[in-house]
Design a protein around this motif. Structure first.
Motif, PDB file in Angstrom:
ATOM      1  N   ARG A  33     -40.308  44.153   8.296  1.00 32.72           N
ATOM      2  CA  ARG A  33     -41.520  44.895   8.639  1.00 32.72           C
ATOM      3  C   ARG A  33     -41.546  46.232   7.902  1.00 32.72           C
ATOM      4  O   ARG A  33     -40.504  46.737   7.495  1.00 32.72           O
ATOM      5  N   HIS A  34     -42.736  46.804   7.766  1.00 31.33           N
ATOM      6  CA  HIS A  34     -42.865  48.119   7.138  1.00 31.33           C
ATOM      7  C   HIS A  34     -42.143  49.191   7.965  1.00 31.33           C
ATOM      8  O   HIS A  34     -41.554  50.117   7.405  1.00 31.33           O
ATOM      9  N   ALA A  35     -42.217  49.073   9.302  1.00 26.38           N
ATOM     10  CA  ALA A  35     -41.618  50.069  10.193  1.00 26.38           C
ATOM     11  C   ALA A  35     -40.129  50.223   9.900  1.00 26.38           C
ATOM     12  O   ALA A  35     -39.410  49.243   9.738  1.00 26.38           O
ATOM     13  N   GLY A  36     -39.705  51.478   9.804  1.00 29.63           N
ATOM     14  CA  GLY A  36     -38.296  51.766   9.578  1.00 29.63           C
ATOM     15  C   GLY A  36     -37.863  51.732   8.135  1.00 29.63           C
ATOM     16  O   GLY A  36     -36.685  51.894   7.840  1.00 29.63           O
ATOM     17  N   THR A  37     -38.818  51.506   7.215  1.00 29.32           N
ATOM     18  CA  THR A  37     -38.502  51.513   5.784  1.00 29.32           C
ATOM     19  C   THR A  37     -39.287  52.630   5.109  1.00 29.32           C
ATOM     20  O   THR A  37     -40.240  53.173   5.690  1.00 29.32           O
ATOM     21  N   PRO A  38     -38.942  52.971   3.868  1.00 36.00           N
ATOM     22  CA  PRO A  38     -39.738  53.969   3.148  1.00 36.00           C
ATOM     23  C   PRO A  38     -41.209  53.551   2.989  1.00 36.00           C
ATOM     24  O   PRO A  38     -42.081  54.402   2.853  1.00 36.00           O
ATOM     25  N   ALA A  39     -41.490  52.251   3.044  1.00 35.64           N
ATOM     26  CA  ALA A  39     -42.868  51.762   2.912  1.00 35.64           C
ATOM     27  C   ALA A  39     -43.727  52.136   4.108  1.00 35.64           C
ATOM     28  O   ALA A  39     -44.965  52.136   4.013  1.00 35.64           O
ATOM     29  N   GLU A  40     -43.113  52.459   5.224  1.00 43.66           N
ATOM     30  CA  GLU A  40     -43.856  52.792   6.445  1.00 43.66           C
ATOM     31  C   GLU A  40     -44.864  53.921   6.205  1.00 43.66           C
ATOM     32  O   GLU A  40     -45.973  53.893   6.740  1.00 43.66           O
ATOM     33  N   ALA A  41     -44.497  54.879   5.378  1.00 40.06           N
ATOM     34  CA  ALA A  41     -45.370  56.025   5.113  1.00 40.06           C
ATOM     35  C   ALA A  41     -46.593  55.653   4.269  1.00 40.06           C
ATOM     36  O   ALA A  41     -47.529  56.432   4.168  1.00 40.06           O
ATOM     37  N   VAL A  43     -48.476  52.752   4.656  1.00 38.11           N
ATOM     38  CA  VAL A  43     -49.410  51.836   5.313  1.00 38.11           C
ATOM     39  C   VAL A  43     -50.003  52.530   6.532  1.00 38.11           C
ATOM     40  O   VAL A  43     -49.391  53.433   7.105  1.00 38.11           O
ATOM     41  N   PRO A  44     -51.201  52.110   6.936  1.00 41.06           N
ATOM     42  CA  PRO A  44     -51.800  52.681   8.151  1.00 41.06           C
ATOM     43  C   PRO A  44     -50.909  52.405   9.367  1.00 41.06           C
ATOM     44  O   PRO A  44     -50.168  51.407   9.377  1.00 41.06           O
ATOM     45  N   PRO A  45     -50.958  53.261  10.383  1.00 38.93           N
ATOM     46  CA  PRO A  45     -50.099  53.071  11.566  1.00 38.93           C
ATOM     47  C   PRO A  45     -50.197  51.668  12.172  1.00 38.93           C
ATOM     48  O   PRO A  45     -49.186  51.105  12.590  1.00 38.93           O
ATOM     49  N   GLU A  46     -51.391  51.088  12.192  1.00 41.03           N
ATOM     50  CA  GLU A  46     -51.553  49.756  12.783  1.00 41.03           C
ATOM     51  C   GLU A  46     -50.923  48.649  11.935  1.00 41.03           C
ATOM     52  O   GLU A  46     -50.827  47.503  12.367  1.00 41.03           O
ATOM     53  N   TRP A  47     -50.470  48.983  10.716  1.00 39.41           N
ATOM     54  CA  TRP A  47     -49.835  48.002   9.827  1.00 39.41           C
ATOM     55  C   TRP A  47     -48.322  48.130   9.790  1.00 39.41           C
ATOM     56  O   TRP A  47     -47.650  47.382   9.107  1.00 39.41           O
ATOM     57  N   ARG A  48     -47.748  49.034  10.532  1.00 39.77           N
ATOM     58  CA  ARG A  48     -46.297  49.251  10.460  1.00 39.77           C
ATOM     59  C   ARG A  48     -45.493  48.058  10.944  1.00 39.77           C
ATOM     60  O   ARG A  48     -44.371  47.847  10.484  1.00 39.77           O
ATOM     61  N   ASP A  49     -46.059  47.251  11.833  1.00 39.24           N
ATOM     62  CA  ASP A  49     -45.349  46.057  12.292  1.00 39.24           C
ATOM     63  C   ASP A  49     -45.695  44.826  11.473  1.00 39.24           C
ATOM     64  O   ASP A  49     -45.186  43.732  11.742  1.00 39.24           O
ATOM     65  N   LYS A  50     -46.547  44.995  10.474  1.00 39.19           N
ATOM     66  CA  LYS A  50     -46.867  43.879   9.569  1.00 39.19           C
ATOM     67  C   LYS A  50     -45.694  43.673   8.611  1.00 39.19           C
ATOM     68  O   LYS A  50     -44.795  44.501   8.491  1.00 39.19           O
ATOM     69  N   ILE A  51     -45.745  42.564   7.895  1.00 36.75           N
ATOM     70  CA  ILE A  51     -44.600  42.149   7.086  1.00 36.75           C
ATOM     71  C   ILE A  51     -44.645  42.765   5.687  1.00 36.75           C
ATOM     72  O   ILE A  51     -45.613  42.615   4.952  1.00 36.75           O
ATOM     73  N   MET A  52     -43.549  43.440   5.343  1.00 26.99           N
ATOM     74  CA  MET A  52     -43.381  44.023   4.013  1.00 26.99           C
ATOM     75  C   MET A  52     -42.828  42.978   3.041  1.00 26.99           C
ATOM     76  O   MET A  52     -43.165  42.970   1.869  1.00 26.99           O
ATOM     77  N   HIS A  53     -41.975  42.087   3.553  1.00 23.95           N
ATOM     78  CA  HIS A  53     -41.416  41.029   2.711  1.00 23.95           C
ATOM     79  C   HIS A  53     -40.910  39.892   3.589  1.00 23.95           C
ATOM     80  O   HIS A  53     -40.222  40.128   4.581  1.00 23.95           O
TER      81      HIS A  53
END
Length: 137
Positions: A33-41, A43-53
């Motif tokens: 997920r985006h949350a907890g990675t450098p990518a989190e910053a 994406v919009p807050p509602e996308w932080r639990d979406k899949i980064m990879h």
């Protein structure tokens, strides 16, 4: 040099890959997920639990990878299909029917001059697929 399709989803990557694992088998080896990675910053807050990879390892060492593309970066797939060569007619029919659920069949699974079975569809996630089995007798 392995070739690996990489798909982008509009926020349904986890749902799609869970379904693909049910249909195709294999093992999901990544669902980051985006949350907890450098990518989190980025994406919009509602996308932080979406899949980064995500990565689904399939039989024969093949992989299917994907992620969610946050607005405005998502573009619906076009100009390609994910092609599967399957081992049996029964497997082709099962996989085709499962991927077609909620999707759109563009060419029904049927014998052709080059294959025992061939069909094309776009699944409910918007991904275009082609299924192929064997060569005619």
């Amino acid at each position: 040099m392995p070739l690996c399709p990489y798909l982008f989803f509009d926020g349904r990557c986890e749902e799609a890959f869970t379904r693909y694992q049910q249909v195709l088998g294999g093992r999901i080896t990544a669902m980051l997920r985006h949350a907890g990675t450098p990518a989190e910053a980025h994406v919009p807050p509602e996308w932080r639990d979406k899949i980064m990879h995500a990565c689904l390892e399939l039989e024969g060492g093949m992989q299917l990878m994907a992620s969610d593309a946050a607005p405005p970066y998502f573009r619906p797939p076009q100009g390609f299909s994910v092609q599967l060569s399957v081992g049996t007619v029964e497997e082709a029919e099962r996989i085709f029917a499962a991927l077609a659920e909620g999707g759109n069949v563009t060419m029904p699974l049927a014998p052709t001059f080059w294959a025992t079975r061939f069909g094309m569809l776009t699944d409910r996630f918007g991904v275009p697929w082609m299924l192929n089995h064997g060569q005619p007798g």
